[in-house]
Design a protein around this motif. Structure first.
Motif, mmCIF file in Angstrom:
data_model
loop_
_atom_site.group_PDB
_atom_site.id
_atom_site.type_symbol
_atom_site.label_atom_id
_atom_site.label_comp_id
_atom_site.label_asym_id
_atom_site.label_seq_id
_atom_site.Cartn_x
_atom_site.Cartn_y
_atom_site.Cartn_z
ATOM 1 N N THR A 50 3.865 -23.008 -15.016
ATOM 2 C CA THR A 50 3.582 -23.406 -13.633
ATOM 3 C C THR A 50 3.261 -24.886 -13.506
ATOM 4 N N TYR A 51 2.567 -25.466 -14.496
ATOM 5 C CA TYR A 51 2.220 -26.880 -14.359
ATOM 6 C C TYR A 51 3.473 -27.762 -14.335
ATOM 7 N N LEU A 52 4.541 -27.355 -15.067
ATOM 8 C CA LEU A 52 5.793 -28.117 -15.003
ATOM 9 C C LEU A 52 6.490 -27.905 -13.664
ATOM 10 N N ARG A 53 6.423 -26.687 -13.141
ATOM 11 C CA ARG A 53 7.000 -26.430 -11.822
ATOM 12 C C ARG A 53 6.270 -27.260 -10.759
ATOM 13 N N GLN A 54 4.968 -27.430 -10.951
ATOM 14 C CA GLN A 54 4.209 -28.276 -10.020
ATOM 15 C C GLN A 54 4.679 -29.734 -10.094
ATOM 16 N N LEU A 55 4.966 -30.207 -11.288
ATOM 17 C CA LEU A 55 5.453 -31.583 -11.432
ATOM 18 C C LEU A 55 6.835 -31.741 -10.810
ATOM 19 N N ASN A 56 7.631 -30.679 -10.864
ATOM 20 C CA ASN A 56 8.943 -30.729 -10.206
ATOM 21 C C ASN A 56 8.795 -30.910 -8.694
ATOM 22 N N LEU A 57 7.740 -30.348 -8.130
ATOM 23 C CA LEU A 57 7.533 -30.433 -6.686
ATOM 24 C C LEU A 57 7.308 -31.865 -6.216
ATOM 25 N N ILE A 58 6.833 -32.725 -7.122
ATOM 26 C CA ILE A 58 6.562 -34.116 -6.726
ATOM 27 C C ILE A 58 7.495 -35.093 -7.446
ATOM 28 N N ASP A 59 8.579 -34.554 -8.027
ATOM 29 C CA ASP A 59 9.635 -35.388 -8.633
ATOM 30 C C ASP A 59 9.128 -36.308 -9.734
ATOM 31 N N ILE A 60 8.340 -35.742 -10.637
ATOM 32 C CA ILE A 60 7.888 -36.499 -11.807
ATOM 33 C C ILE A 60 9.050 -36.609 -12.795
ATOM 34 N N SER A 61 9.174 -37.735 -13.477
ATOM 35 C CA SER A 61 10.304 -37.976 -14.385
ATOM 36 C C SER A 61 10.250 -37.055 -15.605
ATOM 37 N N ASP A 62 11.395 -36.899 -16.267
ATOM 38 C CA ASP A 62 11.456 -36.073 -17.471
ATOM 39 C C ASP A 62 10.529 -36.609 -18.560
ATOM 40 N N GLU A 63 10.462 -37.936 -18.708
ATOM 41 C CA GLU A 63 9.587 -38.513 -19.720
ATOM 42 C C GLU A 63 8.133 -38.161 -19.453
ATOM 43 N N GLN A 64 7.737 -38.174 -18.196
ATOM 44 C CA GLN A 64 6.354 -37.838 -17.857
ATOM 45 C C GLN A 64 6.087 -36.340 -18.011
ATOM 46 N N LYS A 65 7.121 -35.526 -17.826
ATOM 47 C CA LYS A 65 6.965 -34.092 -18.093
ATOM 48 C C LYS A 65 6.764 -33.852 -19.586
ATOM 49 N N ILE A 66 7.493 -34.619 -20.418
ATOM 50 C CA ILE A 66 7.311 -34.511 -21.862
ATOM 51 C C ILE A 66 5.872 -34.868 -22.226
ATOM 52 N N GLU A 67 5.349 -35.919 -21.620
ATOM 53 C CA GLU A 67 3.942 -36.283 -21.844
ATOM 54 C C GLU A 67 3.016 -35.120 -21.487
ATOM 55 N N ALA A 68 3.297 -34.480 -20.362
ATOM 56 C CA ALA A 68 2.457 -33.365 -19.917
ATOM 57 C C ALA A 68 2.523 -32.205 -20.910
ATOM 58 N N ILE A 69 3.714 -31.923 -21.420
ATOM 59 C CA ILE A 69 3.873 -30.844 -22.405
ATOM 60 C C ILE A 69 3.093 -31.163 -23.671
ATOM 61 N N ILE A 70 3.242 -32.392 -24.167
ATOM 62 C CA ILE A 70 2.544 -32.796 -25.394
ATOM 63 C C ILE A 70 1.037 -32.666 -25.218
ATOM 64 N N ASP A 71 0.519 -33.183 -24.112
ATOM 65 C CA ASP A 71 -0.920 -33.104 -23.858
ATOM 66 C C ASP A 71 -1.405 -31.664 -23.781
ATOM 67 N N THR A 72 -0.624 -30.819 -23.106
ATOM 68 C CA THR A 72 -1.028 -29.421 -22.923
ATOM 69 C C THR A 72 -1.054 -28.668 -24.246
ATOM 70 N N LEU A 73 -0.010 -28.848 -25.066
ATOM 71 C CA LEU A 73 0.050 -28.138 -26.346
ATOM 72 C C LEU A 73 -1.029 -28.644 -27.307
#
Length: 397
Positions: free
Chosen positions: A262-285
């Motif tokens: 869901t947190y990635l789906r939330q980032l999609n809602l505000i058009d966050i870049s793929d690189e910033q999504k990768i950052e979010a994944i790394i931080d979360t894991l």
């Protein structure tokens, strides 16, 4: 961001930062400055001395960045011609480096090997003539636009200099190579090496991220890196229970992205870049793994983590309301809420202790995913409504 895209995006995202860390570890020069996405992928400056480093990461055996027929190799040489013209009046250019990191075997082509062996401008000029002859005879395939630039008479002196100063380097299992170099560097107190390395890697991310998020170059000075390394060593000596975990590998990241949390789906809602999504994944894991380790060793308890999450929620609530008043564009309001909340929660303490930045970032993503259908926090002003609409769309497919 599909599953198949993640390894390549991830490698591209981290390769330059790994190269920067490599330079900081292996070049203990007080006046050294390492830059990312400034004059090159990575560049080195010491006074008016300058090195260009083109960084390539290879995620498949079929990708061979040092092969004679690899188009980007020739593109890089032409790229360096332009860079040389731009900076040679202000800097002494001392090296043109082509750095390749890969988890599989890299085969070095004849051209790169020949360039590597060129010592002096006379040898380089002779090599350039031979390459030109091979191209004219059809023995060497170079894309026309690059050949025209490489063999232009006006560029001959520059190309000769590039060949004379060219070197390639191979980094297999780059992460472990960096760890070994760091452990043997002698710039810290040789205690808690793994934890210090992970922490200094996180510090480097924090130095780079604010600039790359805005599309700007990042600069790191060796003196700051050295001071931070000593400070981290002292911190771990003072707090024996402090620890940080490794970054997830690309397989773990791909798996997380494929689950579409869901947190990635939330980032999609505000058009966050793929690189910033990768950052979010790394931080979360990383956060999830670290929290588990701390819980297992009884360093934190459920009540302490709940209080930490409540503090994060309160900060998000305040920032979200302000951003929604300031911005009529919902996506912009969402982006501002996201980045301000990330920045303003870095100093929050967990059970009275300072924690690495990925903890607050990871817990924000946790709150942005739970409960699944109505997360406690969100970035888009109408995030619950938007997520529900997306769920309905998926069910109707």
């Amino acid at each position: 961001m599909g599953k198949t895209e993640v390894p390549a995006i991830y490698e591209s995202f981290v390769a330059e930062k790994k190269q920067a860390l490599y330079e900081l570890i292996t070049r203990p020069e007080p006046n050294l400055k390492v830059s990312i996405e400034d004059k090159e992928d990575v560049s080195i400056e010491i006074g008016n001395y300058l090195e260009f480093i083109q960084v390539k990461s290879s995620t498949a055996d079929s990708t061979q960045p040092l092969a004679d027929g690899y188009i980007d190799f020739w593109k890089t040489l032409c790229h360096w011609i332009d860079k040389s013209k731009k900076y040679s009046s202000r800097y002494e250019i001392g090296a043109y480096r082509y750095s390749v990191s890969s988890e599989h075997e890299i085969r070095v082509g004849e051209i790169a090997e020949t360039f590597q062996g060129a010592h002096g401008k006379e040898a380089a000029a002779s090599i350039l003539t031979k390459i030109h002859d091979r191209y004219n005879s059809g023995d060497l395939a170079i894309p026309q636009q690059y050949a025209d630039k490489l063999f232009l008479l006006d560029n001959r002196m520059i190309v000769t200099s590039i060949i004379a100063l060219f070197s390639y380097e191979l980094h297999v299992d780059f992460q472990n190579q960096l760890k070994k170099l760091f452990f043997n560097s002698g710039t810290h107190k040789q205690l808690r090496n793994e934890s210090i390395f992970n922490s200094i890697s996180g510090w480097l991310d924090d130095q780079v991220a604010p600039f790359t998020q805005k599309g700007n170059p990042a600069h790191i000075r060796w003196g700051d890196f050295h001071d931070e390394t000593i400070a981290q060593a002292d911190r771990f000596i003072a707090d024996p229970l402090a620890s940080t975990v490794d970054d997830p590998d690309d397989e773990e990241i791909a798996k997380e992205a494929d689950c579409s949390p869901t947190y990635l789906r939330q980032l999609n809602l505000i058009d966050i870049s793929d690189e910033q999504k990768i950052e979010a994944i790394i931080d979360t894991l990383r956060c999830s793994k670290q929290i588990c380790e701390w819980a297992e060793s009884l360093e934190i308890v459920d009540k302490g983590l709940q209080q930490y999450d409540d503090t994060l929620f309160e900060k998000w609530y305040s920032i979200a309301n302000i951003c929604r008043i300031e911005e009529s564009d919902e996506k912009i309001a969402g982006k501002k809420t996201y980045f301000r909340t990330r920045g303003d929660t870095l100093a929050f303490v967990l059970q009275g202790r300072t924690v690495p930045p990925f903890i607050s970032h990871g817990r924000l993503n946790h709150l942005a995913s739970n409960p699944t259908h109505s997360p406690r926090i969100g970035w888009h002003p109408r995030y619950i409504e938007k997520l529900a609409a997306n769920d309905e769309d998926i069910q109707n497919v």
